[in-house]
Write a protein that holds these residues in place. Structure first.
Motif, PDB file in Angstrom:
ATOM      1  N   VAL A 314     -15.748  -3.178  -7.265  1.00 59.28           N
ATOM      2  CA  VAL A 314     -16.391  -4.427  -6.748  1.00 59.28           C
ATOM      3  C   VAL A 314     -16.455  -4.450  -5.219  1.00 59.28           C
ATOM      4  O   VAL A 314     -17.322  -4.914  -4.619  1.00 59.28           O
ATOM      5  CB  VAL A 314     -15.674  -5.648  -7.254  1.00 59.28           C
ATOM      6  CG1 VAL A 314     -16.056  -6.907  -6.773  1.00 59.28           C
ATOM      7  CG2 VAL A 314     -15.921  -5.855  -8.907  1.00 59.28           C
ATOM      8  N   ALA A 315     -15.484  -4.084  -4.634  1.00 61.39           N
ATOM      9  CA  ALA A 315     -15.251  -4.221  -3.234  1.00 61.39           C
ATOM     10  C   ALA A 315     -16.269  -3.113  -2.648  1.00 61.39           C
ATOM     11  O   ALA A 315     -17.052  -3.531  -1.530  1.00 61.39           O
ATOM     12  CB  ALA A 315     -13.774  -3.666  -2.723  1.00 61.39           C
ATOM     13  N   ILE A 316     -16.581  -1.964  -3.094  1.00 60.26           N
ATOM     14  CA  ILE A 316     -17.430  -0.960  -2.490  1.00 60.26           C
ATOM     15  C   ILE A 316     -18.740  -1.488  -2.696  1.00 60.26           C
ATOM     16  O   ILE A 316     -19.783  -1.720  -1.995  1.00 60.26           O
ATOM     17  CB  ILE A 316     -17.578   0.121  -3.402  1.00 60.26           C
ATOM     18  CG1 ILE A 316     -16.140   0.795  -3.181  1.00 60.26           C
ATOM     19  CG2 ILE A 316     -18.471   1.282  -3.135  1.00 60.26           C
ATOM     20  CD1 ILE A 316     -15.655   2.311  -3.842  1.00 60.26           C
ATOM     21  N   LEU A 317     -19.189  -2.428  -3.877  1.00 63.00           N
ATOM     22  CA  LEU A 317     -20.533  -2.726  -4.268  1.00 63.00           C
ATOM     23  C   LEU A 317     -20.880  -3.885  -3.283  1.00 63.00           C
ATOM     24  O   LEU A 317     -21.858  -4.017  -2.759  1.00 63.00           O
ATOM     25  CB  LEU A 317     -20.543  -3.284  -5.734  1.00 63.00           C
ATOM     26  CG  LEU A 317     -20.645  -2.432  -6.811  1.00 63.00           C
ATOM     27  CD1 LEU A 317     -20.463  -2.876  -8.132  1.00 63.00           C
ATOM     28  CD2 LEU A 317     -21.938  -1.636  -6.727  1.00 63.00           C
ATOM     29  N   ILE A 318     -19.832  -4.702  -3.013  1.00 64.55           N
ATOM     30  CA  ILE A 318     -19.876  -5.669  -2.033  1.00 64.55           C
ATOM     31  C   ILE A 318     -20.105  -5.299  -0.777  1.00 64.55           C
ATOM     32  O   ILE A 318     -21.169  -5.600   0.192  1.00 64.55           O
ATOM     33  CB  ILE A 318     -18.636  -6.768  -1.896  1.00 64.55           C
ATOM     34  CG1 ILE A 318     -18.491  -7.758  -3.221  1.00 64.55           C
ATOM     35  CG2 ILE A 318     -18.783  -7.714  -0.597  1.00 64.55           C
ATOM     36  CD1 ILE A 318     -17.235  -8.409  -3.450  1.00 64.55           C
ATOM     37  N   ALA A 319     -19.389  -4.445  -0.185  1.00 68.19           N
ATOM     38  CA  ALA A 319     -19.637  -3.776   1.185  1.00 68.19           C
ATOM     39  C   ALA A 319     -20.996  -2.941   1.150  1.00 68.19           C
ATOM     40  O   ALA A 319     -21.812  -3.298   2.209  1.00 68.19           O
ATOM     41  CB  ALA A 319     -18.751  -2.649   1.332  1.00 68.19           C
TER      42      ALA A 319
END
Length: 334
Positions: A314-319
């Motif tokens: 999720v962190a990668i997708l948000i970034a």
């Protein structure tokens, strides 16, 4: 050379525009995830798993839709998860009493849904009051109600789930139309209605206007405080319905059922392309963002990966989503 290269230029441009569209990218990411998880474990590509994904998606979708309206208006609602849990607990107590009084299951569930919705609207109105009258910024106002609603849920229940409601409640969450259950169908209908409401109604235009420039919206004759009240009441209403959805799935009202869900809602909104600065966003993006979150959760479990890796994905997708927004904004201004 010009004759042969001419048609290729517009075609290349159209392809580039399609793949620079955030909704297109999200759809490709979702399809890619489904293919990847299905290859790693064929069990993933089954009706039962898709039904479970949609059950996971339902409450996330409702609070993400709620968050979409708030964020587009230039605000933030950190209380959606706590409101979900609090509304579910109050509705559980109400249905427990109604079942004990001998009310039919269908009537008890219907009245319980109204109770959950009313509790959610109440929390939303408190948020609006704190923002409009106490002049708290939305982050602080909703952080306060997050703590209050979450704390009250624990105080009222002692941390234990509240059951003994309508015996047939949990059976409503059993898929009957492929992967779809009755609550899932209702959520889809709500998402469609709210999407049309956001993009086709005066309410939606006012919401975008306030998020783009509240001073200009006020100068244009929009009652900004009234609109903010409606937006946060709608957010609370949808969060209350999400609490009822989880009750139907679990068969009880759990005080911690919404813990951390506000982060999932915000993640779905950001991944879906809604700008945290306000004034920009589409409901289709939020729907795809919430579907991606639900798919990641189930997919990691099925392929045997520690579920905590979801936070990394999720962190990668948000970034990636925020970076894409920045690049698109830079392209428009250059």
């Amino acid at each position: 050379m010009a004759a042969t290269g001419g048609p290729a230029g517009p075609l290349t441009g159209r392809i580039a525009r399609i793949f620079s569209n955030q909704q297109t990218i999200l759809l490709l990411v979702l399809v890619g995830m489904i293919i990847l998880f299905s290859v790693l474990n064929p069990v993933f590509f089954t009706t039962d798993v898709f039904g479970n994904i949609l059950l996971d998606w339902g409450p996330i979708a409702l609070i993400a839709v709620a968050e979409t309206f708030v964020v587009i208006s230039g605000g933030i609602d950190l209380s959606v998860g706590a409101t979900l849990g609090f509304a579910g607990v109050i509705a559980a107590y109400a249905m427990q009493a109604m079942t004990g009084a001998g009310l039919p299951d269908g009537l008890a569930i219907f009245l319980g849904t109204l109770v959950a919705a009313a509790v959610g609207i109440g929390v939303g109105l408190i948020n609006a009051l704190l923002i409009n009258r106490a002049h708290l910024v939305p982050f602080i106002a909703t952080l306060a109600t997050l703590g209050a609603a979450g704390g009250m849920s624990i105080v009222l229940t002692g941390g234990a789930p509240i059951g003994n409601g309508p015996p047939s409640a949990i059976s409503l969450s059993v898929p009957w139309l492929g992967p779809l259950s009755w609550p899932g169908i209702v959520v889809i209908i709500i998402v469609v209605i709210t999407g049309l409401y956001l993009h086709k109604s005066r309410f939606g235009r006012y919401t975008f206007a306030i998020g783009s420039n509240p001073f200009a919206a006020l100068a244009a004759g929009i009652n900004v405080k009234r609109q903010i009240t409606k937006i946060y009441a709608l957010s609370g209403f949808l969060s209350g319905l999400a609490g009822m959805f989880l009750y139907l799935r679990l068969g009880s009202g759990a005080p911690t059922s919404g813990a951390g869900n506000e982060l999932d809602a915000i993640a779905a909104v950001v991944i879906g392309g809604v700008a945290l600065s306000g004034g920009i966003g589409r409901m289709t993006g939020t729907v795809l963002g919430s579907l991606i979150l639900a798919t990641v959760t189930s997919g990691l479990i099925i392929i045997g990966v520690e579920p905590n890796w979801k936070q990394v994905v999720v962190a990668i997708l948000i970034a990636a989503a925020v970076s894409l927004q920045a690049l698109r904004s830079k392209g428009r201004t250059s």
